[in-house]
Design a protein around this motif. Structure first.
Motif, PDB file in Angstrom:
ATOM      1  N   LYS A   1       0.829  -1.199   0.000  1.00 24.96           N
ATOM      2  CA  LYS A   1       0.000   0.000   0.000  1.00 24.96           C
ATOM      3  C   LYS A   1       0.864   1.250   0.000  1.00 24.96           C
ATOM      4  CE  LYS A   1      -4.021   2.014   0.216  1.00 24.96           C
ATOM      5  NZ  LYS A   1      -4.985   1.920  -0.913  1.00 24.96           N
ATOM      6  N   GLY A   2       1.968   1.191   0.803  1.00 27.63           N
ATOM      7  CA  GLY A   2       2.882   2.332   0.840  1.00 27.63           C
ATOM      8  C   GLY A   2       3.506   2.594  -0.514  1.00 27.63           C
ATOM      9  N   LYS A   3       3.892   1.508  -1.195  1.00 26.90           N
ATOM     10  CA  LYS A   3       4.455   1.664  -2.533  1.00 26.90           C
ATOM     11  C   LYS A   3       3.437   2.293  -3.484  1.00 26.90           C
ATOM     12  CE  LYS A   3       7.679  -2.234  -2.213  1.00 26.90           C
ATOM     13  NZ  LYS A   3       8.020  -3.582  -2.751  1.00 26.90           N
ATOM     14  N   GLU A   4       2.202   1.854  -3.374  1.00 26.40           N
ATOM     15  CA  GLU A   4       1.161   2.417  -4.243  1.00 26.40           C
ATOM     16  C   GLU A   4       0.986   3.908  -3.983  1.00 26.40           C
ATOM     17  OE1 GLU A   4      -2.390   0.210  -3.668  1.00 26.40           O
ATOM     18  OE2 GLU A   4      -1.577  -1.677  -4.450  1.00 26.40           O
ATOM     19  N   VAL A   5       1.033   4.302  -2.683  1.00 23.84           N
ATOM     20  CA  VAL A   5       0.884   5.721  -2.345  1.00 23.84           C
ATOM     21  C   VAL A   5       2.046   6.544  -2.915  1.00 23.84           C
ATOM     22  CG1 VAL A   5       0.861   7.371  -0.416  1.00 23.84           C
ATOM     23  CG2 VAL A   5      -0.485   5.269  -0.288  1.00 23.84           C
ATOM     24  N   LEU A   6       3.286   6.025  -2.721  1.00 25.46           N
ATOM     25  CA  LEU A   6       4.456   6.737  -3.229  1.00 25.46           C
ATOM     26  C   LEU A   6       4.409   6.871  -4.747  1.00 25.46           C
ATOM     27  CD1 LEU A   6       7.298   5.226  -1.001  1.00 25.46           C
ATOM     28  CD2 LEU A   6       6.383   7.553  -0.914  1.00 25.46           C
ATOM     29  N   LEU A   7       4.040   5.777  -5.401  1.00 19.96           N
ATOM     30  CA  LEU A   7       3.939   5.832  -6.855  1.00 19.96           C
ATOM     31  C   LEU A   7       2.885   6.841  -7.292  1.00 19.96           C
ATOM     32  CD1 LEU A   7       4.200   2.026  -7.771  1.00 19.96           C
ATOM     33  CD2 LEU A   7       5.906   3.810  -8.222  1.00 19.96           C
TER      34      LEU A   7
END
Length: 463
Positions: A425-431
């Motif tokens: 989820k964090g990766k999705e937010v950063l992306l």
């Protein structure tokens, strides 16, 4: 089409030569309440025998698969001459049991004494029937003998006569269990007693619901568990009244299959371990062969024990097995399981893979009409299986330790999954942020280019 009626479920069958269907003759022992329920069927047929148009049926109303009809008819013809002799013997036994009961009942003066006397009746019944029970209890006598063997009177005296009527009132109120209703239509689908499309199917379904719902309220720690519906269904199909069926379900859950239905169902794991140990001791060659094929005997014993064999074999064979289990207790359950493997051992030893084993067992169980051979093998070949109670006690800590280890691993996995999903989820937010920033920069750059182009155009000298 003449549908099977409630009386046809409990009729004795006559197999006529070259006939396509099983012909049922109503028993004279049917209770008045159930006889009232089929008066319309009897009147509409003007005294004719009821015939099932859905295929060949056994005496309990179950359709016999086409591939096993010939075997069923041959076995029925084989045992027909002996049935009356067995029934005459049981009539004498039942008369003696009733006389003993009258003598004991007459001396009861208190509740405590009643509990003791009813317990004595049960012990006396089991002792008296220990030999004859191998030949099978006649179907029309089971509604009397089974409750006596299972200590129904003692349980009713200990808990109170008011228990079941009070539970019924709660079943019709806010305590009605709607979850178990999902399993009612899955209980022996197509059977005339439990099929909503049949004449009395709604009555049978309602009766099954009351028994199961009442037990779930009576023992909330266990509640309702799948497999109970099949056990209760057989009890009702064999003409037991609802209250006796309720107390027998309670007896099975508490005494015959302890901890099988209550989460986390450790009793089932324990019995599978005990059975595996007995297989290694009494049928070592077969046990080794099954293990070499990657087959755990729990694949079979788990289903057998949880339903007391009732979803795998012909109904009369199931009832014969229950005769012995109710009389002799849990050890008989393991003896029967060993006997099943013993009787088809030669075929299983020829199996080359798991598929062959599964097909062999499925065919054998479905065609197991010869209960005499099964039970004789069980009580003679495996008479000395040992102390089942002690073996259960030995395996219980092992099963509990395995369960706790499983729960620990599951909890660890869930935490890891939660962390992984959080990272994803964090990766999705950063992306998403990077994508948004990049889009904004692109927009600003495009706007700046437009401004510069306009400035350049304004500064150019006119031609």
């Amino acid at each position: 089409k003449i549908e099977l009626r409630h009386n046809a479920v409990r009729d004795s069958v006559n197999i006529a030569e070259n006939t396509k269907y099983c012909i049922f003759q109503p028993r004279t022992s049917m209770s008045d309440s159930k006889q009232d329920g089929i008066e319309s069927a009897a009147n509409s047929n003007s005294g004719k025998q009821l015939v099932s148009s859905g295929g060949t049926c056994d005496e309990y109303g179950f359709v016999v698969p086409d591939e096993y009809v010939q075997a069923y008819r041959q076995h029925s013809a084989k045992i027909a001459p002996r049935r009356q002799e067995v029934k005459d013997q049981w009539n004498v036994l039942v008369k003696e049991l009733k006389e003993q009961g009258l003598r004991l009942d007459g001396s009861v003066t208190s509740r405590a004494e009643a509990i003791e006397k009813f317990g004595e009746k049960t012990r006396s019944c089991r002792k008296l029937c220990r030999g004859p029970v191998i030949q099978g209890i006649p179907p029309d006598l089971r509604p009397f003998v089974w409750p006596l063997m299972c200590g129904v009177e003692k349980a009713r005296a200990a808990k109170g006569e008011h228990v079941y009527p009070a539970l019924l009132q709660r079943c019709e109120g806010k305590d009605r269990n709607h979850e178990l209703e999902l399993d009612l239509d899955r209980t022996f689908p197509g059977h005339p007693l439990l099929d909503r499309e049949s004449a009395h199917g709604d009555m049978g379904i309602a009766s099954l619901h009351r028994v199961l719902n009442s037990y779930a309220l009576h023992n909330p720690e266990v509640g309702y568990c799948q497999a109970m519906n099949f056990i209760a269904g057989i009890l009702l199909i064999t003409d037991l009244n609802e209250e006796d069926a309720f107390w027998i379900v309670s007896h099975i859950s508490d005494s015959i299959l302890p901890n099988h239905f209550a989460p986390p169902m450790l009793g089932s794991q324990v019995d599978n371990k005990v059975f595996k140990r007995l297989m290694a001791k009494h049928l070592p060659r077969l046990a080794q062969h099954l293990a070499s094929l990657g087959i755990d005997t729990a694949m079979f014993s788990g289903q057998w024990f949880l339903c007391l064999f009732c979803n795998r074999m012909p109904c009369e064979t199931v009832c014969r097995i229950w005769d012995v289990i109710f009389c002799k207790g849990p050890p008989a359950m393991f003896q029967v399981g060993l006997a099943v493997f013993k009787l088809c051992e030669d075929r299983l030893l020829q199996a080359e893979d798991m598929g062959d084993v599964m097909e062999t067992m499925k065919a054998y169980e479905a065609s197991l009409f010869d209960a005499d051979a099964l039970l004789e093998c069980a009580v003679l070949e495996f008479a000395a299986i040992g102390d089942v109670t002690r073996m259960r006690e030995e395996q219980l800590p092992i099963a509990r330790k395995e369960w706790l280890e499983y729960r620990r691993k599951l909890a660890t996995y869930q935490v890891q999954e939660s962390v992984r999903k959080g990272r994803d989820k964090g990766k999705e937010v950063l992306l998403s942020v990077y994508s948004g920033v990049g889009s904004a920069i692109s927009t600003i750059a495009a706007a700046s280019a437009d401004v510069l182009d306009a400035a350049d155009a304004a500064a150019s000298p006119p031609r």
